[in-house]
Enzyme design. Sequence first.
Site, PDB file in Angstrom:
ATOM      1  N   HIS A   1       0.820  -1.211   0.000  1.00 33.08           N
ATOM      2  CA  HIS A   1       0.000   0.000   0.000  1.00 33.08           C
ATOM      3  C   HIS A   1       0.854   1.262   0.000  1.00 33.08           C
ATOM      4  O   HIS A   1       1.927   1.281   0.623  1.00 33.08           O
ATOM      5  CB  HIS A   1      -0.871   0.057   1.268  1.00 33.08           C
ATOM      6  CG  HIS A   1      -1.977  -0.937   1.318  1.00 33.08           C
ATOM      7  ND1 HIS A   1      -3.194  -0.728   0.727  1.00 33.08           N
ATOM      8  CD2 HIS A   1      -2.051  -2.147   1.921  1.00 33.08           C
ATOM      9  CE1 HIS A   1      -3.983  -1.768   0.953  1.00 33.08           C
ATOM     10  NE2 HIS A   1      -3.305  -2.644   1.675  1.00 33.08           N
ATOM     11  N   PRO A   2       0.388   2.319  -0.656  1.00 38.14           N
ATOM     12  CA  PRO A   2       0.980   3.633  -0.383  1.00 38.14           C
ATOM     13  C   PRO A   2       0.476   4.088   0.982  1.00 38.14           C
ATOM     14  O   PRO A   2      -0.565   3.624   1.452  1.00 38.14           O
ATOM     15  CB  PRO A   2       0.412   4.512  -1.502  1.00 38.14           C
ATOM     16  CG  PRO A   2      -0.909   3.872  -1.825  1.00 38.14           C
ATOM     17  CD  PRO A   2      -0.703   2.387  -1.632  1.00 38.14           C
TER      18      PRO A   2
ATOM     19  N   GLU B   1      -9.245   4.094  -3.907  1.00 33.75           N
ATOM     20  CA  GLU B   1     -10.076   3.920  -2.705  1.00 33.75           C
ATOM     21  C   GLU B   1      -9.949   5.103  -1.762  1.00 33.75           C
ATOM     22  O   GLU B   1     -10.861   5.393  -0.989  1.00 33.75           O
ATOM     23  CB  GLU B   1      -9.676   2.622  -2.006  1.00 33.75           C
ATOM     24  CG  GLU B   1     -10.051   1.373  -2.800  1.00 33.75           C
ATOM     25  CD  GLU B   1      -9.284   0.129  -2.357  1.00 33.75           C
ATOM     26  OE1 GLU B   1      -9.634  -0.970  -2.827  1.00 33.75           O
ATOM     27  OE2 GLU B   1      -8.345   0.245  -1.553  1.00 33.75           O
TER      28      GLU B   1
ATOM     29  N   ALA C   1     -10.269   2.535   3.781  1.00 34.91           N
ATOM     30  CA  ALA C   1     -10.621   3.940   3.570  1.00 34.91           C
ATOM     31  C   ALA C   1     -12.030   4.136   3.032  1.00 34.91           C
ATOM     32  O   ALA C   1     -12.551   5.261   3.076  1.00 34.91           O
ATOM     33  CB  ALA C   1      -9.616   4.575   2.619  1.00 34.91           C
TER      34      ALA C   1
END
Length: 318
Positions: A64-65, A86, A121
């Site tokens: 993930h970032p 997202e 998120a």
Amino acid sequence: MIGEKREMEIGEDEWKVCCGSSDFAKLMVDSAPFESLEAAIYTARDIWFNLVNVTAWLEAFSAHPQIGDTPSSSINSDFARRSKAEQSTAFASTSSSALKELADWNVRYKKKFGFIFIICASGKTHAEMLAALKERYENRPIVELEIAATEQMKITELRMAKLFSDKARVVSEADSSSSPISTTPQAKSKAIKRSRPPITTHVLDVSRGAPAAGVEVHLEVWSGTTNGPSFGHGGGGVWSSVGTSATDKDGRSGPLMDLVEALNPGTYRISFNTAKYCPGCFFPYVSIVFRVTESQKFEHFHVPLLLAPFSFSTYRGS
């Protein structure tokens, strides 16, 4: 062939976009085909929480970032683009000062826990995610690891739902006369077959920030004329033993019951011999009582225990 039912084929790369873990993706391919999205999610949860190890969790986290960041070119691009999409709604109108505060907390979080902040998120504002980050920053690392893994599973399930929807549309367009997902007996048996007993547990020692090995665990079921004991009252019945085991080096117990497809509905009690694990601790044993209904008999029940074995002297001095 006209009328032949087509199976929904999902490759390892597609499963990895859903989760980010190579081990998870391989095990999902091995478990296929699935007769429905629900069957796939059931298997995915079992693989994620019971079969893969912490290294697989960390691999997924690192794909993930960071919340609020632009994906790096060095990570799985498809996975990262999905993460960015997202988050896009939450950060569409976020001020630069708010992003700066979030970035500062991201740094503090990763320094404490060793992995980035993971949160599903979808449907959340940037303010809600920042508040959750600050709240979870206070957790012990072993507790936060479990929370992050749970959030990752929420993300995985959302991506699986989209994947199944996209696949079903493609299959339907290719052959409108066939079902989007095979429902052959072979596919059905693979989809519902359990890989572990329906009730499992693991114990985390939060005082050490590590799994608790060697904790004796006892599973019982209520036998009697009533639905089960109520608070403060035993009722007309007794507890009958189902099985006993002990936790391993990862804090997971061995099998507490037979590997059955359908769990008998009823009231269950799982007890932990904490006094044996930590002689002189404040709680000599811990019992958790829960009820399984008829509609839940095919589900999996994982009952974790977060153990803080304070001694009597430590407790009195607090």
